[in-house]
Design an enzyme around this catalytic site. Structure first.
Site, PDB file in Angstrom:
ATOM      1  N   LYS A 183       9.815  -3.366  -1.666  1.00 59.71           N
ATOM      2  CA  LYS A 183      10.708  -2.364  -1.072  1.00 59.71           C
ATOM      3  C   LYS A 183      10.303  -2.095   0.372  1.00 59.71           C
ATOM      4  O   LYS A 183       9.212  -1.584   0.624  1.00 59.71           O
ATOM      5  CB  LYS A 183      10.663  -1.041  -1.836  1.00 59.71           C
ATOM      6  CG  LYS A 183      11.716  -0.050  -1.312  1.00 59.71           C
ATOM      7  CD  LYS A 183      11.546   1.336  -1.867  1.00 59.71           C
ATOM      8  CE  LYS A 183      10.641   2.208  -1.039  1.00 59.71           C
ATOM      9  NZ  LYS A 183      11.173   2.535   0.309  1.00 59.71           N
ATOM     10  N   GLU A 257      -3.311   0.861   1.292  1.00 63.16           N
ATOM     11  CA  GLU A 257      -3.680   0.943   2.717  1.00 63.16           C
ATOM     12  C   GLU A 257      -3.075   2.238   3.233  1.00 63.16           C
ATOM     13  O   GLU A 257      -1.856   2.348   3.351  1.00 63.16           O
ATOM     14  CB  GLU A 257      -3.086  -0.232   3.512  1.00 63.16           C
ATOM     15  CG  GLU A 257      -3.602  -1.594   3.104  1.00 63.16           C
ATOM     16  CD  GLU A 257      -5.028  -1.847   3.537  1.00 63.16           C
ATOM     17  OE1 GLU A 257      -5.627  -0.987   4.213  1.00 63.16           O
ATOM     18  OE2 GLU A 257      -5.540  -2.917   3.176  1.00 63.16           O
ATOM     19  N   CYS A 291      -1.714   3.172  11.596  1.00 59.84           N
ATOM     20  CA  CYS A 291      -2.657   3.893  10.738  1.00 59.84           C
ATOM     21  C   CYS A 291      -4.084   3.782  11.276  1.00 59.84           C
ATOM     22  O   CYS A 291      -4.901   4.665  11.072  1.00 59.84           O
ATOM     23  CB  CYS A 291      -2.580   3.388   9.305  1.00 59.84           C
ATOM     24  SG  CYS A 291      -2.583   1.601   9.188  1.00 59.84           S
ATOM     25  N   GLU A 388      -3.494  13.141  10.768  1.00 57.45           N
ATOM     26  CA  GLU A 388      -2.909  11.947  11.364  1.00 57.45           C
ATOM     27  C   GLU A 388      -1.560  12.330  11.996  1.00 57.45           C
ATOM     28  O   GLU A 388      -0.672  12.822  11.310  1.00 57.45           O
ATOM     29  CB  GLU A 388      -2.699  10.891  10.270  1.00 57.45           C
ATOM     30  CG  GLU A 388      -2.234   9.569  10.819  1.00 57.45           C
ATOM     31  CD  GLU A 388      -2.162   8.490   9.745  1.00 57.45           C
ATOM     32  OE1 GLU A 388      -1.737   8.803   8.616  1.00 57.45           O
ATOM     33  OE2 GLU A 388      -2.511   7.341  10.050  1.00 57.45           O
TER      34      GLU A 388
END
Lengths: 480, 279
Positions: A183, A257, A291, A388
């Site tokens: 996906k 991840e 990331c 983040e």
């Protein structure tokens, strides 16, 4: 000093975007069972590019069945050498159609054509090429003789590197003999759908790769489907934890991840001009939607002023604007939602007392934009030092001694990446040893390669992608 | 006649042998149903103390040279060898097996320490890599310990399973909180006495006796535990352990009762370092 550039737009004539897309199941584009369509837009101008399908759980079921059949009947019957040749074919087709992928990626994602052309797409092709060569050498993957694939792998990928993340997931899965239900992210489905065409061009057996577009509910249906043997997810730590909990009561293997808050550490003896380039690359590459971005700048106190002056001058030269312009350095923020999140976190920086700086730059009226920004006066308790941001926002923190730098760098639940800038070799190795992060860039930043394992410590995830370490996540051996 | 001096089985935390802070113990019977001992029944607070002790020495153990760790693990085998009779009698009492069977298990347990001792300085060579990346960079990957690992000891055996659980985690440079099997706590405590006299720094190994079902939820939710070997946890509780352990993404695994380097590298993280090559 101001440079004037004439626009140098890359032509969009090379791409042929359909007005609507179906789902790719069992080798064919098929309509959904009950799924609605949703729009995918160009974040640089908010124009609708296409309408794609929201896959339902019935669609997920069909795709898993197709993948299961393909695994049983065709893909597991092939020798590794033959399987590998399909991956080589895919790698070659990606190289042949590289410009088309680069333009499409830039349009759907908002990232500069310079990056899609020079980084995303070449690396995606390289991932298939690298893993193709593994397919008939799995006995050497470190899991003992004759390791086995898991079977059907469910893969959920993010919007920041749509095609590259697809390659990171699909290439090792196919090389090891797994079949795939993938996906792509809700806001960036188009290159994955173009990849489905590549699978057809390569005559990949039907059902080996299935691509379902949709939102988080499609992802949840994949994660919870009993016919899937392994889940591989790239995305936020928050969602990663939900997935880990969801599969806890199943036998599904899981790799994750997740997020990061990478420290980029600048020691006083760092080569300053190269370091400034490294800082720019660390936080402004891909609009900071990375990331492993170097989003915390840890600079030794005695060089802070000099470094920030040079950083300001360099940031003033960053060209923000049309992602398809070959001169553009910083493209559009991928979505309205992400822009709001970046703004909210930047405002928290103002409110908590940090000082914001951005160069003068004109932002286009349409689309989603955020200027390159840094904050000084950041304390470790500030949200912009802990959370983040996933945008072009750098938090500057100072340190006095190397051990203070390490302590600050490691003071986060994340552990994905870190940078070290110094001329002293022993200090590089010492710092690299102390840092709790899966990828350490010393005197460089944001480098990626299919042969290089990538992944995080602590809450940045489980497992690695790339290299022998990444490959082994798709295999079961005596040894596991 | 001489009256035996009986042994008190206590916990092992930070190199010390405290009783449970809770003051609790439980009655342990031998294989024939006779009273054997009153081992300590460790509490949540004991677990937290063990985590503090383990975390405090984690960096020291992780940064010891692989050769040094290897010698220390071998030293454990040496000291154990000198206590063979004690382990044999404890295995016999707990499992009700013959002396020959117990001896075989004790020998296997000692040999397993020797085997893992030899792994310490091989792991980075075999499971690390130098990666041929494109561009002018030197790039290498090395496995490193994850940190604090809780080990639930399985119940296939009263001694060997303890070594299966503890030795590989130590070999990888992690610090350990071993939760002894409720049925078989004696060898765990005797082994901790061996460890205490084998140059293993205090806190590197901690041993709690008590009830797995009581301690498992506290292990799962403790935010300063990095990994869990759940081999000794029942299937339903293992699912709960994995679910609750996801709050800080603990690395949670369970293993077959056999020696394998997989047990070592499961609790190691791979770190990849890049550096440019140039003049």
């Amino acid at each position: 000093m101001k440079f004037e550039y004439a626009p140098a737009p890359e032509s969009t004539a090379i791409v042929d975007i359909q007005s609507e897309y179906n789902l790719f199941i069992d080798g064919k584009f098929v309509p959904s069972k009950g799924g609605k369509r949703f729009e995918t837009i160009n974040p640089a101008n908010e124009k609708v590019l296409s309408r794609v399908t929201q896959a339902t759980s019935a669609d997920v079921d069909r795709a898993v069945k197709a993948a299961t059949e393909a695994h049983r009947k065709t893909w597991s019957k092939l020798t590794g050498a033959q399987r590998g040749k399909y991956l080589f074919r895919i790698a070659r087709i990606l190289q042949e159609r590289a410009r088309e992928f680069a333009v499409l990626e830039s349009m759907d994602n908002g990232k500069p054509i310079r990056e899609t052309r020079d980084t995303d797409i070449p690396l995606a092709a390289a991932h298939f090429f690298y893993h193709a060569g593994w397919a008939d050498k799995l006995d050497y993957a470190g899991l003992g003789k004759n390791p086995k694939p898991h079977g059907v792998v469910g893969q959920i990928i993010p919007w920041n590197f749509p095609m590259l993340m697809l390659a990171w997931k699909v290439a090792p899965a196919l090389a090891t003999g797994n079949t795939v239900v993938l996906k792509p992210a809700e806001t960036t489905p188009l290159t994955a759908l173009l990849f489905a065409e590549v699978c057809q061009q390569a005559d990949l057996p039907k059902g080996v790769v299935n691509i379902l577009t949709g939102d988080g509910s499609t992802g949840a249906a994949i994660v919870n489907h009993p016919g899937i043997n392994k889940i591989a997810f790239t995305g936020s730590t928050e969602v990663g934890k939900i997935i880990a909990k969801s599969v806890a009561s199943s036998k599904k293997a899981l790799t994750l991840e997740l997020g990061g808050k990478g420290a980029n550490i600048i020691f006083e003896d760092a080569p300053i001009d190269e370091t400034v380039e490294g800082i720019i690359n660390g936080i402004f590459f891909n609009q900071g939607h990375v990331c492993c971005a170097g989003s915390r700048l840890l600079v030794q106190e005695n060089i802070k002023d000099e470094l920030l002056e040079k950083l300001k001058r360099r940031m003033s030269l960053i060209r923000v604007g049309d992602p398809l312009d070959k001169n553009t350095d910083l493209g559009a923020i991928n979505s309205q939602a992400q822009l709001m999140k970046i703004r909210e976190l930047a405002e928290s920086g103002d409110a908590e007392g940090a000082q914001r700086w951005s160069p003068q730059c004109e932002l286009p009226e349409k689309g989603f934009w955020f200027p390159p920004t840094f904050f000084t006066g950041v304390s470790q308790a500030h949200r912009i030092a802990r959370e983040e941001i996933f945008g072009p926002v750098l938090s500057v923190i100072t340190f006095r001694t190397p051990s203070e730098a390490i302590e600050k760098a490691n003071n986060t639940p994340y552990g994905l990446s870190a940078g070290i800038w110094t001329d002293k070799g022993s200090r590089i190795l010492w710092s690299a040893q102390q840092l709790k992060a899966g990828v350490i860039w010393a005197n460089t930043f944001n480098k990626f390669d299919p042969a290089s394992p990538f992944g995080g410590y602590k809450e940045s995830g489980w497992g690695r992608e790339g290299g022998r370490h990444g490959l082994s996540a798709y295999l079961k051996g005596d040894f596991s | 006649m001489r009256v035996d001096v009986r042994k008190t089985y206590k916990l092992f935390i930070g190199g010390q042998f405290p009783r449970s802070e809770s003051g609790r113990s439980y009655e342990l019977l031998d294989a024939k149903g006779n009273f054997l001992a009153n081992p300590a029944l460790a509490s949540r607070k004991d677990l937290r103390d063990a985590v503090v002790a383990a975390r405090g020495v984690a960096e020291k153990w992780a940064s010891a040279s692989a050769f040094n760790r290897s010698q220390i693990l071998y030293r454990v085998a040496e000291v154990m060898e000198g206590r063979r009779e004690q382990f044999v009698s404890e295995v016999m009492a707990q499992e009700g097996v013959t002396k020959a069977q117990a001896t075989k298990q004790v020998d296997a347990a000692i040999d397993l320490w020797v085997w893992y001792a030899g792994w310490c300085d091989k792991v980075p060579t075999i499971f690390g890599s130098t990666n041929p990346v494109s561009g002018s960079f030197y790039n290498f990957t090395t496995p490193e310990p994850v940190g604090v690992v809780a080990v639930f000891i399985d119940d296939n055996s009263s001694l060997l399973d303890i070594v299966h659980g503890v030795a590989p985690v130590l070999a990888g440079g992690n610090v350990v909180i071993a939760i002894a099997n409720e049925e078989y706590p004696l060898c765990a405590i005797t082994l901790s006495e061996v460890i205490a006299t084998s140059d293993v720094p205090g806190g590197v190994v901690n041993v709690l006796t008590g009830r797995t079902e009581e301690l498992a939820p506290w292990v799962a939710s403790h935010m300063d535990i990095d990994g869990v070997d759940g081999s000794g946890v029942e299937p339903a509780a293992y699912e709960t352990l994995k679910r609750d352990g996801a709050d800080n993404l603990k690395r949670i695994y369970s293993f077959k009762a056999e020696g394998s380097p997989q047990r070592i590298i499961s609790f190691m993280e791979n770190k990849t370092v890049w550096h440019p090559i140039g003049i």
